[in-house]
Design a protein around this motif. Sequence first.
Motif, PDB file in Angstrom:
ATOM      1  N   ARG A  56       0.815  -1.214   0.000  1.00 18.09           N
ATOM      2  CA  ARG A  56       0.000   0.000   0.000  1.00 18.09           C
ATOM      3  C   ARG A  56       0.848   1.263   0.000  1.00 18.09           C
ATOM      4  O   ARG A  56       0.305   2.373   0.095  1.00 18.09           O
ATOM      5  CB  ARG A  56      -0.931   0.002   1.214  1.00 18.09           C
ATOM      6  CG  ARG A  56      -1.859  -1.192   1.271  1.00 18.09           C
ATOM      7  CD  ARG A  56      -2.737  -1.151   2.495  1.00 18.09           C
ATOM      8  NE  ARG A  56      -3.613  -2.317   2.571  1.00 18.09           N
ATOM      9  CZ  ARG A  56      -4.496  -2.529   3.556  1.00 18.09           C
ATOM     10  NH1 ARG A  56      -4.589  -1.644   4.542  1.00 18.09           N
ATOM     11  NH2 ARG A  56      -5.246  -3.606   3.540  1.00 18.09           N
ATOM     12  N   GLY A  57       2.135   1.134  -0.014  1.00 18.09           N
ATOM     13  CA  GLY A  57       3.009   2.285  -0.005  1.00 18.09           C
ATOM     14  C   GLY A  57       3.868   2.293   1.244  1.00 18.09           C
ATOM     15  O   GLY A  57       3.385   2.023   2.362  1.00 18.09           O
ATOM     16  N   LEU A  58       5.126   2.612   1.058  1.00 21.14           N
ATOM     17  CA  LEU A  58       6.076   2.538   2.167  1.00 21.14           C
ATOM     18  C   LEU A  58       5.750   3.538   3.268  1.00 21.14           C
ATOM     19  O   LEU A  58       5.637   3.181   4.448  1.00 21.14           O
ATOM     20  CB  LEU A  58       7.494   2.775   1.638  1.00 21.14           C
ATOM     21  CG  LEU A  58       8.612   2.757   2.678  1.00 21.14           C
ATOM     22  CD1 LEU A  58       8.703   1.388   3.331  1.00 21.14           C
ATOM     23  CD2 LEU A  58       9.944   3.121   2.032  1.00 21.14           C
ATOM     24  N   ALA A  59       5.585   4.804   2.924  1.00 20.57           N
ATOM     25  CA  ALA A  59       5.353   5.838   3.920  1.00 20.57           C
ATOM     26  C   ALA A  59       4.021   5.643   4.638  1.00 20.57           C
ATOM     27  O   ALA A  59       3.925   5.770   5.859  1.00 20.57           O
ATOM     28  CB  ALA A  59       5.414   7.214   3.262  1.00 20.57           C
ATOM     29  N   MET A  60       2.968   5.335   3.853  1.00 24.26           N
ATOM     30  CA  MET A  60       1.643   5.160   4.449  1.00 24.26           C
ATOM     31  C   MET A  60       1.624   3.978   5.411  1.00 24.26           C
ATOM     32  O   MET A  60       1.107   4.067   6.526  1.00 24.26           O
ATOM     33  CB  MET A  60       0.608   4.961   3.343  1.00 24.26           C
ATOM     34  CG  MET A  60      -0.806   4.749   3.852  1.00 24.26           C
ATOM     35  SD  MET A  60      -1.443   6.180   4.750  1.00 24.26           S
ATOM     36  CE  MET A  60      -1.621   7.348   3.386  1.00 24.26           C
ATOM     37  N   THR A  61       2.193   2.847   4.976  1.00 24.99           N
ATOM     38  CA  THR A  61       2.187   1.656   5.832  1.00 24.99           C
ATOM     39  C   THR A  61       3.027   1.863   7.089  1.00 24.99           C
ATOM     40  O   THR A  61       2.635   1.437   8.189  1.00 24.99           O
ATOM     41  CB  THR A  61       2.715   0.447   5.046  1.00 24.99           C
ATOM     42  OG1 THR A  61       1.975   0.306   3.840  1.00 24.99           O
ATOM     43  CG2 THR A  61       2.594  -0.816   5.856  1.00 24.99           C
ATOM     44  N   ALA A  62       4.170   2.529   6.940  1.00 26.49           N
ATOM     45  CA  ALA A  62       5.018   2.783   8.109  1.00 26.49           C
ATOM     46  C   ALA A  62       4.308   3.707   9.103  1.00 26.49           C
ATOM     47  O   ALA A  62       4.391   3.503  10.321  1.00 26.49           O
ATOM     48  CB  ALA A  62       6.340   3.391   7.666  1.00 26.49           C
ATOM     49  N   SER A  63       3.575   4.696   8.596  1.00 28.25           N
ATOM     50  CA  SER A  63       2.852   5.613   9.482  1.00 28.25           C
ATOM     51  C   SER A  63       1.735   4.894  10.227  1.00 28.25           C
ATOM     52  O   SER A  63       1.548   5.094  11.445  1.00 28.25           O
ATOM     53  CB  SER A  63       2.277   6.779   8.673  1.00 28.25           C
ATOM     54  OG  SER A  63       3.307   7.490   8.025  1.00 28.25           O
ATOM     55  N   ASN A 109       7.070  -5.729   0.166  1.00 28.92           N
ATOM     56  CA  ASN A 109       6.994  -5.294  -1.224  1.00 28.92           C
ATOM     57  C   ASN A 109       7.374  -3.816  -1.270  1.00 28.92           C
ATOM     58  O   ASN A 109       6.684  -2.968  -0.738  1.00 28.92           O
ATOM     59  CB  ASN A 109       5.580  -5.489  -1.781  1.00 28.92           C
ATOM     60  CG  ASN A 109       5.175  -6.949  -1.823  1.00 28.92           C
ATOM     61  OD1 ASN A 109       5.987  -7.797  -2.194  1.00 28.92           O
ATOM     62  ND2 ASN A 109       3.947  -7.238  -1.441  1.00 28.92           N
ATOM     63  N   GLY A 110       8.470  -3.514  -1.883  1.00 32.69           N
ATOM     64  CA  GLY A 110       8.925  -2.137  -1.966  1.00 32.69           C
ATOM     65  C   GLY A 110      10.341  -2.080  -2.486  1.00 32.69           C
ATOM     66  O   GLY A 110      11.072  -3.084  -2.477  1.00 32.69           O
TER      67      GLY A 110
END
Length: 451
Positions: free
Chosen positions: A173-180, A229-230
Amino acid sequence: MAYDDSRFRGEPGFREEPDFRSSGVPEDAPTLGVSNQSVYTPGSFPVSPAYGPAPTESTLGLGEGRRRAPTPQQLGDVFDDPEHGEPGRDRLAVHALWEMVLLLAAGALLYLLHDARSAALRGTELQSLLLYGAELGLLAAAMGLTLRAGAVNLAVGPIAIAAALFFADNSDRGLAMTASITALIALGVGVVIAVLVVAFHVPGWAASLAVSLALVAWIADQHTQKTVNGAYDPHHHAVWWALGVVVIAAGGAAFGLIQPLRRSLGRFRPVRDPADRRGGGAATYTGLSIAGSALLAAVAGVLLALDHREVLAADGSIGGLAFTGLALGAALVGGTSAFGRRGGVFGTILAVAGMTLLLRYTDAEGWKLQPFTLAAGAIAVGLVVTRLVETFGRPRSVTGEAGEESWTPPSIVSAAEPEDSWQPPSSRTSGWSTNGNGDGGWGVEERWGTR
């Protein structure tokens, strides 16, 4: 015939003498300024209300325990409030000396690793070594923060593993979004622990252990392998990750040297009766520390997932407990007190470096050093370090001018004895004393009795 024969009463020359055998005094006796309301009972000393209340037990016999009142400067040095602890600043020399020992130990392990396997300090192996040290360093910094607050968080390891699994499972779902989102969920877990600790005023280890077991159960239910995934690969920035962790750990510890912050952060440190609440300030700082430790653990979990790319749920529960043990051992060996508040600056980072090098060195030598074994040994050594820190890090006794006695907190001396306070003759070692007969020890019955 007796002198008190009624036949002589009223005769010329007859004089009545007061009866000294009774426990009272004649009604017409001169009082010398003492009110007739004074009550005298056998075994006590009559005290007039004009001279204030009778001495109580709390004000008698405190001559040896008298302490001078603290000065404003001394009160400013007390670590939490005037009724607890000792005045004065913590001594940091013990931390400096111990950190020098840790630096020498880390240097020796670095030399041994270079001698056993020089390739471990180059290329991809060095990057992996730095990333593992950064992951363990984040967890140790989180553990050290809660240790200083006096409410240790034993859930940092399971939080990191759970964060790694969640991040890997949702990384598409996206690195920054998932990490947040991962960080926010971990922060919520930290808030739950903080509420349990500060609202019910219970030990941090108990509340965090309960949450830790719940997280281990959740990790065990994740039967599949999670893959990240990234495109981001932290190996290319391994040095910067390691330097960032050093700045976080050492910088936070340096802020702990500021006296008001150090004092406020350690207010949850156990003193007196554990049922006594430490106040709103203590609850606020402790809650923020626990929540912050969960956030640091989440960052460590995300970095772990990016480092290995694949996270095995089967080993997650064991790995979470191992990480908790290693982080706790590193924080204690680094000089952070198990009782709270006291700690150095570079000790935790040096302990993490030593433990990381030791694991890699034993692997290069072909030895089987399990993380649990290293964690157990580190915690044992750390408890000894805690005793050294508590013994040699406590403030020196504050003394005033020559001949003045050192001040102790009011919690130890229940009542201050006024200057020139009066003590009844019964408490003196010499002179006359009253007894149960009320005769003042003068043998009234024998000397003034009937003949």
